[in-house]
Write an enzyme that holds these catalytic residues in place. Structure first.
Site, PDB file in Angstrom:
ATOM      1  N   GLU A   1      70.615  49.626  53.997  1.00  0.00           N
ATOM      2  CA  GLU A   1      70.257  49.021  52.698  1.00  0.00           C
ATOM      3  C   GLU A   1      71.248  49.476  51.606  1.00  0.00           C
ATOM      4  OE1 GLU A   1      66.075  49.733  51.675  1.00  0.00           O
ATOM      5  OE2 GLU A   1      66.731  50.240  49.649  1.00  0.00           O
TER       6      GLU A   1
ATOM      7  N   HIS B   1      67.643  52.616  58.351  1.00  0.00           N
ATOM      8  CA  HIS B   1      67.359  51.346  57.659  1.00  0.00           C
ATOM      9  C   HIS B   1      67.764  51.475  56.185  1.00  0.00           C
ATOM     10  CE1 HIS B   1      64.748  49.226  54.811  1.00  0.00           C
ATOM     11  NE2 HIS B   1      64.706  48.230  55.675  1.00  0.00           N
TER      12      HIS B   1
ATOM     13  N   SER C   1      58.646  50.105  55.046  1.00  0.00           N
ATOM     14  CA  SER C   1      59.654  49.515  54.161  1.00  0.00           C
ATOM     15  C   SER C   1      59.117  48.264  53.483  1.00  0.00           C
ATOM     16  CB  SER C   1      60.922  49.175  54.927  1.00  0.00           C
ATOM     17  OG  SER C   1      61.833  48.567  54.036  1.00  0.00           O
TER      18      SER C   1
END
Ligand code: NBP
Length: 510
Positions: free
Chosen positions: A190, A186, A129
């Site tokens: 986001e 994740h 990421s």
């Protein structure tokens, strides 16, 4: 070139930048890309003078590395990953490690991990990421797969990962598809963060009539407090950017259709499969979907009305500016905590379901740097999950620190969603966060009536609060099924070819 164990396949944005990052940390790299002109351009350009060498075919590429080789694949997720693996496989030798660093679907990673078992080779699915900049200067890395393969990679990954006060943003995530699963969630988180920020901007714009540069300053100020995060920081940057051609805020000129590549949707789909509520992320996913219906929305805006307000069409002058801005800061923070509570609850259940053995505190730690959701808040989340297992909260909302904060913020949160409702400004994620909070803290939900209805029409049974066991009730006097005369369901055929079907009619229940 110096000897190396490391190679990388796929020299698009992510691959090229991650290669430069490895080289910057003194790890020589061998590179290969399907289209060899891309490799040539890279070697002659950014890679010049760095310990990076390349090949235009797989055999030579493999020959550039010492055993055990560690080869990172950064190509488009999906069939391209299998194509590269199949190309590499005939040349690999015992102990070599393949690392898929793309945004692969975690079930694909579980399958690939299974295909590698017993071959003497290792397969690691690693979430990366931080986008282009993270890949170049320090991403957050989420490697999953065999532990012994991670141990081989750990020294290099610790160097190239983002660094925060308590270490590099990399840790062993867990076996099989754990790394890609965690990367997917994740990204889902986001999605939620981005949607909440966008809704906050929209309320501010409609309720107070502020300009983009004014809102840029407000986000910059918020970024100095508990909302401190990469996404709030860049919200300020984007809102403050003036288009050189028109001298107008660029954000006002951007078409309001948001795109998605799939990880947000995967998070929602998986949560539905596991029966874990993550309404904020769901709202963020469908909000992008409705944004894409631009033409329909423009048409609908001339037919469907919003609330009728006295005075101006927007909320200008209705609300006290400072009071609302402060309440918006509280609401954004509270909604974000609720969203993270949902995301971490999903990770906990998935860890049990898939045997991922996730360490939630470590996940919060490695997300503190390098990645898109890096935020001050993750420090507190890390601490909440660091507790002794007996004190660890089932849900983040129950961590004493967060419980106290949200108890204090909830009236601002309700005020903000009320303002949005009053103005007809859509706030699906903000409302979903608050509804999750109100549902989670409800001692009694109306699910009793849901169960009653289900039992009446489908004999699905229910449990009682005063007795053990499952019950079914005959809710209404049911008439005995009545036999009636045979009724033709189709008109008698003129040709005489189709005989009418004989049927009996019975009281039906859906
Ligand atoms: P892309 O996702 O745009 O993929 C382009 C690369 O894939 C090129 O090197 C291309 O080679 C190669 N490729 C394709 Br397409 N099909 C191939 C095949 N059948 N065989 C071999 N190679 C093939 O690159 P990216 O944006 O750098 O992203 C790489 C991975 O990282 C993706 O999974 C992405 O989702 C993930 N990711 C991206 C970001 C980001 O910010 N961009 C952030 C985090 C993760 P060619 O040059 O020969 O066409």
């Amino acid at each position: 070139m110096a000897e190396t164990n490391y190679g990388l396949v796929g020299l698009a944005v992510m691959g090229a930048n991650l290669t430069l990052n490895f080289a910057h940390h003194g790890i020589p790299m061998a590179v290969y890309n399907r289209t060899s002109s891309v490799t040539e351009k890279f070697l002659a350009g950014e890679a010049q003078g760095k310990p990076i060498t390349g090949a235009d075919n797989v055999r030579d590429f493999i020959g550039l590395m010492q055993r055990p080789r560690r080869i990172i694949i950064l190509v488009k997720a999906g069939p391209a990953v299998d194509a590269v693996i199949n190309e590499l496989r005939p040349f690999l030798e015992e102990g070599d490690v393949i690392i898929d660093g793309g945004n692969s679907f975690f079930q694909d990673t579980i399958r690939r991990d299974r295909e590698f078992q017993g071959t003497g080779l290792y397969f690691v699915g690693m979430g990366v990421s931080g986008g282009e900049e993270g890949a170049r200067y320090g991403p957050s890395l989420m490697p999953g797969g065999p532990r012994e393969a991670y141990d081989l990679l750990e020294p290099a990954l610790s160097k190239v990962a983002a660094q925060v006060a308590d270490g590099p943003c990399v840790t062993y995530i867990g076996p099989h598809g754990a790394g890609h699963y965690v990367k997917t969630v994740h990204n889902g988180i986001e999605y939620g963060d981005i949607q909440l920020i966008a809704e906050t901007y929209n309320i501010m714009k409609h309720a107070l009539g502020l300009s983009a540069p004014e809102m840029s300053e407000i986000f910059a100020r918020w970024n100095e407090g508990r909302l401190n995060s990469f996404l709030v920081e860049i919200a300020s940057t984007v809102l403050g950017f003036i288009d050189a051609d028109t001298d107008k805020p660029l954000v006002d000129l951007i078409l309001d259709e948001a795109e998605q590549k799939g990880t947000g949707r995967w998070t929602s789909q998986n949560a539905i499969e596991l029966g874990v509520p993550i309404p904020t992320i769901d709202a963020a996913v469908w909000s992008r979907g409705i944004s894409a219906l631009k033409e329909e929305r423009v048409h609908a805006s001339s037919i469907l009305q919003g609330p009728r307000l006295d005075g101006s069409a927007n909320g200008s002058g209705r609300y006290d500016r400072e009071h609302l801005i402060n309440a918006l800061e509280s609401a954004l923070y509270a909604a974000k905590v609720s969203s993270y509570a949902q995301g971490f609850a999903l990770l906990r259940i998935a860890s049990d379901t898939y045997g991922f053995e996730l360490n939630l505190s470590e996940l919060a730690r490695i997300w503190k740097g390098g990645c898109i959701i890096r935020a001050e808040l993750l420090n507190t989340i890390q601490q909440a999950f660091e507790q002794d297992p007996s004190d660890r909260p089932m849900n983040l909302l129950l961590a004493p620190h967060f419980a106290q904060e949200i108890n204090n913020l909830q009236s601002d949160w309700r005020y903000v969603t009320g303002v949005a409702r009053e103005l007809g400004v859509p706030t699906p994620a903000m409302n979903a966060s608050l509804d999750y909070y109100d549902s989670y803290r409800a001692e009694r939900l109306p699910a009793n009536l849901v169960q009653g209805l289900r039992d009446l029409f489908g004999a699905h049974t229910y449990r009682r609060v005063d007795k053990e066991g499952y019950f079914h009730t005959q809710w209404e006097a049911r008439p005995e099924p009545e036999l009636v005369e045979a009724v033709p369901t189709v008109p008698p055929a003129v040709t005489g070819e189709d005989d009418p079907v004989e049927q009996t009619t019975e009281t039906s229940r859906t």
